[in-house]
Design an enzyme around this catalytic site. Structure first.
Site, PDB file in Angstrom:
ATOM      1  N   SER A  25      42.954  44.610  35.429  1.00  0.00           N
ATOM      2  CA  SER A  25      42.066  43.457  35.555  1.00  0.00           C
ATOM      3  C   SER A  25      42.197  43.700  33.245  1.00  0.00           C
ATOM      4  CB  SER A  25      40.302  42.788  34.668  1.00  0.00           C
ATOM      5  OG  SER A  25      39.961  44.270  35.282  1.00  0.00           O
ATOM      6  N   CYS A 112      32.724  38.707  48.534  1.00  0.00           N
ATOM      7  CA  CYS A 112      32.441  38.416  47.782  1.00  0.00           C
ATOM      8  C   CYS A 112      33.496  37.931  46.525  1.00  0.00           C
ATOM      9  CB  CYS A 112      33.294  40.741  46.528  1.00  0.00           C
ATOM     10  SG  CYS A 112      32.560  40.587  44.979  1.00  0.00           S
ATOM     11  N   CYS A 208      33.764  48.725  47.438  1.00  0.00           N
ATOM     12  CA  CYS A 208      32.914  49.157  46.455  1.00  0.00           C
ATOM     13  C   CYS A 208      31.419  49.859  46.645  1.00  0.00           C
ATOM     14  CB  CYS A 208      33.289  48.130  45.225  1.00  0.00           C
ATOM     15  SG  CYS A 208      32.221  46.487  45.475  1.00  0.00           S
TER      16      CYS A 208
END
Length: 384
Positions: A25, A112, A208
């Site tokens: 990202s 998510c 995560c």
């Protein structure tokens, strides 16, 4: 027309980049900034669970937020941190826990993307006046005949299209994936060229919010009954041993059962005829085991279908390639809709270890046609 498909200059095109604090990202934000776009970085704080924050390879908490902020400062873009902990808990963690207690094997990364990122964050991007939301996913978006299509990444080893099958057409129209044509080595080189402080940062691993990779510890924290001991039962009804909570088992599991195999006459054996988990039954708190052949599945039923294909799915079987796990190569199957609105997938050859709660994703070449969630189909067991 700029290279993101908008009829305006890059500097007049605002793009919000979802920045997790990782390499992918961060490079996405740097690339778009270099191309002259009006880039705004947004990082979501999703959880803060102590050990999970400190664990290497976690994302969206603690050090990762700090890393994303440093990258934004390095490349000279505004950066915002949004507290999405309650949204993440409701949409992802609670769903994960509930699925495990139903004897399913959930995929929280899909949830998510489906909820927190591509529903809630996408709305925030629009509120910020963005033309698009860009992410560091390894997947491609291509416009064909005026319609956006979701495509597998060029680098098959990094392809994340399986995890994005629930992306709707409306969301896909707004999303951009600048890294879909890269391999990871190229992305690392770009990070070094941009001088990003995360250039050597390891990729995120596992789920995560799960500290030390222990799914059971997360589930039992919220649902203590999931760790209640019970029987391990053969499909013929014979009780073979005890388990320490159904949450510790998955369909297709062979190791760690604490029981031996069985000879052809049904008597106990070492590993001559190994046994596998073929069903998890939370209602009776039993783990059902059987031979490998008992894992074979010819057909599955899907719920909550997301269809991205240009032609509507009908009751006529349509040939497709499917994946029931991210790590597998696509296999041939047919897909059709039934009278009650569910979708039936029939494999050309039986598949083994099919787990309820996982996703079945449809492909036509490199194009993602959509997918759905695998529903539970119970194996028969003799009365004990």
């Amino acid at each position: 027309m700029n290279d993101l498909g908008f009829d305006k200059r890059p500097e007049d095109t605002r793009i919000v980049v979802a920045m997790s604090g990782g390499v992918d990202s961060s490079v996405t934000a740097a690339l778009l900034k270099e191309r002259g776009y009006d880039v705004v970085g947004v990082t979501l704080q999703l959880y803060d669970h102590g050990a999970a924050v400190e664990r290497k390879g976690a994302c969206c908490a603690g050090q990762d937020i700090h890393d994303a902020r440093n990258v934004a400062a390095e490349i000279g873009i505004p950066h915002y941190v949004l507290d999405y902990e309650s949204k993440f808990r409701e949409s992802v963690i609670d769903d994960f826990v509930d699925a495990y207690t139903r004897g399913e094997t959930p995929i929280p990364c899909v949830r998510c993307n489906q909820t927190v990122k591509f529903r809630d964050l996408l709305g925030t991007a629009r509120d910020l006046g963005a033309e698009a939301l860009a992410t560091g996913h390894y997947v491609r978006r291509e416009a064909v005949d005026g319609r956006a299509r979701l495509m597998a990444a060029v680098d098959a080893s990094k392809d994340q299209s399986y995890f994005l099958f629930a992306t709707t057409q409306e969301q896909l129209d707004f999303l951009r994936f600048p890294l879909g044509g890269n391999d990871k080595t190229e992305t690392r080189r770009l990070a070094e060229r941009f001088g990003l402080p995360v250039a050597d940062k390891p990729d995120s691993q596992d789920i995560c919010f799960v500290p030390n990779g222990s799914y059971a510890s997360v589930v039992t924290k919220f649902r203590p009954d999931a760790g209640k001991p019970g029987d391990i039962v053969h499909l013929d009804g014979t009780v073979l041993g005890r388990h320490d909570g159904v949450v510790n088992y998955t369909i297709g599991q062979r190791r760690g059962l604490g029981i031996g195999g069985r000879n052809k006459d049904g008597s106990a054996a070492g590993d001559n005829d190994p046994l596998y988990v073929v069903r998890i039954d939370p209602a009776t708190n039993r783990v059902l085991v059987g031979p490998h052949d008992a894992l074979a599945v010819d057909e599955i039923r899907l719920a909550t279908l997301n269809w991205l294909g240009p032609e509507k799915l009908s009751d006529t079987p349509r040939p497709v390639m499917v994946k029931i796990r991210n790590t597998m190569a696509p296999v041939p199957a047919t897909v059709r809709a039934d009278a009650v609105g569910d979708v039936i997938v029939r494999f050309a050859e039986p598949e083994y270890g099919v787990s309820a709660g996982q996703a079945c994703v449809f492909y036509e070449g490199e194009t993602v046609l959509g997918g759905g969630w695998i529903q539970r189909q119970d194996a028969a067991v003799a009365a004990a």
